[in-house]
Write an enzyme that holds these catalytic residues in place. Structure first.
Site, PDB file in Angstrom:
ATOM      1  N   TYR A  51       0.825  -1.588   0.001  1.00 44.70           N
ATOM      2  CA  TYR A  51       0.283   0.285  -0.103  1.00 44.70           C
ATOM      3  C   TYR A  51       0.756   1.143   0.348  1.00 44.70           C
ATOM      4  CZ  TYR A  51      -3.706  -3.311   1.747  1.00 44.70           C
ATOM      5  OH  TYR A  51      -4.629  -4.271   1.557  1.00 44.70           O
ATOM      6  N   GLY A 198     -13.860  -6.048   2.058  1.00 44.62           N
ATOM      7  CA  GLY A 198     -15.537  -5.990   0.460  1.00 44.62           C
ATOM      8  C   GLY A 198     -16.482  -6.410   1.735  1.00 44.62           C
ATOM      9  N   PRO A 199     -17.038  -5.898   2.858  1.00 44.64           N
ATOM     10  CA  PRO A 199     -18.500  -6.387   3.114  1.00 44.64           C
ATOM     11  C   PRO A 199     -19.195  -5.558   2.524  1.00 44.64           C
ATOM     12  CG  PRO A 199     -17.150  -5.051   4.589  1.00 44.64           C
ATOM     13  CD  PRO A 199     -16.411  -5.214   4.077  1.00 44.64           C
TER      14      PRO A 199
END
Length: 300
Positions: A51, A198-199
């Site tokens: 990241y 990724g909910p």
């Protein structure tokens, strides 16, 4: 905030973890977000060496200085930058992992990582070599536990059968029910926890997500997604985002939902949603009726 034990480890993690990829690159804003997350009861912070080319780990490290004991710190390894080469190279070799962890420790400003995760993985990897790297780091006290981040059922099966992983981070949501087919039952049976990322499905399940539907999601088109959202609103008497965040936790294999936030308001809304009552059996049935279970096209 409710906490769950992560797999067969002694790590106790909040039901919602903070996906740190969303904090941006400005130090003060990132620090405020991370401190608020900790103050609200979130203790799992998930980052990766990938990241922002390591900047994310640096910001997380600076923010938790003085609060390290409050944090279950998770990061990832495997994506390598090669000088003079565009993009990233995948490297799951023992030599690379043993080298990369030193850089992560330096950026994070810590002498140990609670959960070190392989950031992907393929069946072509030197899997035994990879596992030995993690086991060596465990023996040395550099990491406490390890896991993998993968959506590949065949890769997950290999690590389940050959390693001591305590967790699998995988995409799992109302719109991506693929893990329900065989991954979740396998992990439940082995006492391995899922970190569900990724909910809210890239915002498709946010209450204000109507404007994003034209982009489509996992092969679903805009009209299909609109139909799903309408069905979900009929199925649950609560905000859509709340149902989305609580849905993965209905499966006993899921130890934590990983959600990002780029503003304090988003963070507080996520925590407020997760604090609500679990979905009822009736709500779960309605959700599963409104959105069919999809399956992996390839079991890679």
């Amino acid at each position: 905030m409710k906490r769950n034990t992560l797999g067969m480890s002694d790590l106790s993690v909040s039901e919602i973890g903070f996906g740190c990829m969303s904090i941006g690159t400005e130090e003060n804003a990132a620090s405020l977000l991370l401190h608020e997350a900790l103050d609200l009861g979130i203790n799992l912070l998930d980052t990766a060496d990938l990241y922002d080319s390591g900047r994310n780990e640096e910001l997380v490290g600076k923010a938790i200085k003085g609060r390290r004991s409050e944090v279950v710190l998770a990061t990832k390894v495997g994506n390598r930058r090669v000088p003079g080469q565009e993009g990233l190279a995948w490297d799951a070799s023992k030599a690379y992992i043993l080298s990369a962890v030193k850089d992560s420790l330096r950026r994070l400003g810590t002498d140990y990582i609670d959960l070190y995760q392989l950031h992907g993985g393929t069946l072509d990897d030197p899997i035994d070599d990879t596992i030995e790297a993690f086991e060596q780091l465990k023996r040395e006290g550099v990491i406490r536990y390890y896991g993998i981040s993968s959506i590949r059922p065949n890769v997950i099966r290999e690590y389940v059968s050959r390693s001591n992983i305590v967790s699998v981070m995988s995409q799992y949501s109302i719109l991506d029910r693929r893990p329900e087919e065989d991954v979740l039952p396998l992990l439940r049976s082995k006492g391995i926890s899922v970190l569900a990322r990724g909910p809210v499905a890239s915002g498709m399940l946010a209450d204000s997500g109507d404007g994003k539907l034209s982009k489509g999601y996992l092969g679903y088109g805009e009209e299909e997604l609109r139909r799903f959202r309408a069905g979900l609103r009929s199925a649950v008497d609560r905000p859509l985002a709340e149902a989305a965040l609580r849905y993965p936790l209905a499966d006993a294999a899921v130890g934590c939902v990983i959600a990002g936030a780029s503003t304090p308001e988003q963070l507080r809304a996520n925590v407020a949603a997760i604090a609500q009552a679990p979905l009822s059996a009736q709500e779960l049935a309605g959700i599963r009726s409104a959105v069919p279970a999809n399956v992996y096209a390839q079991h890679r």
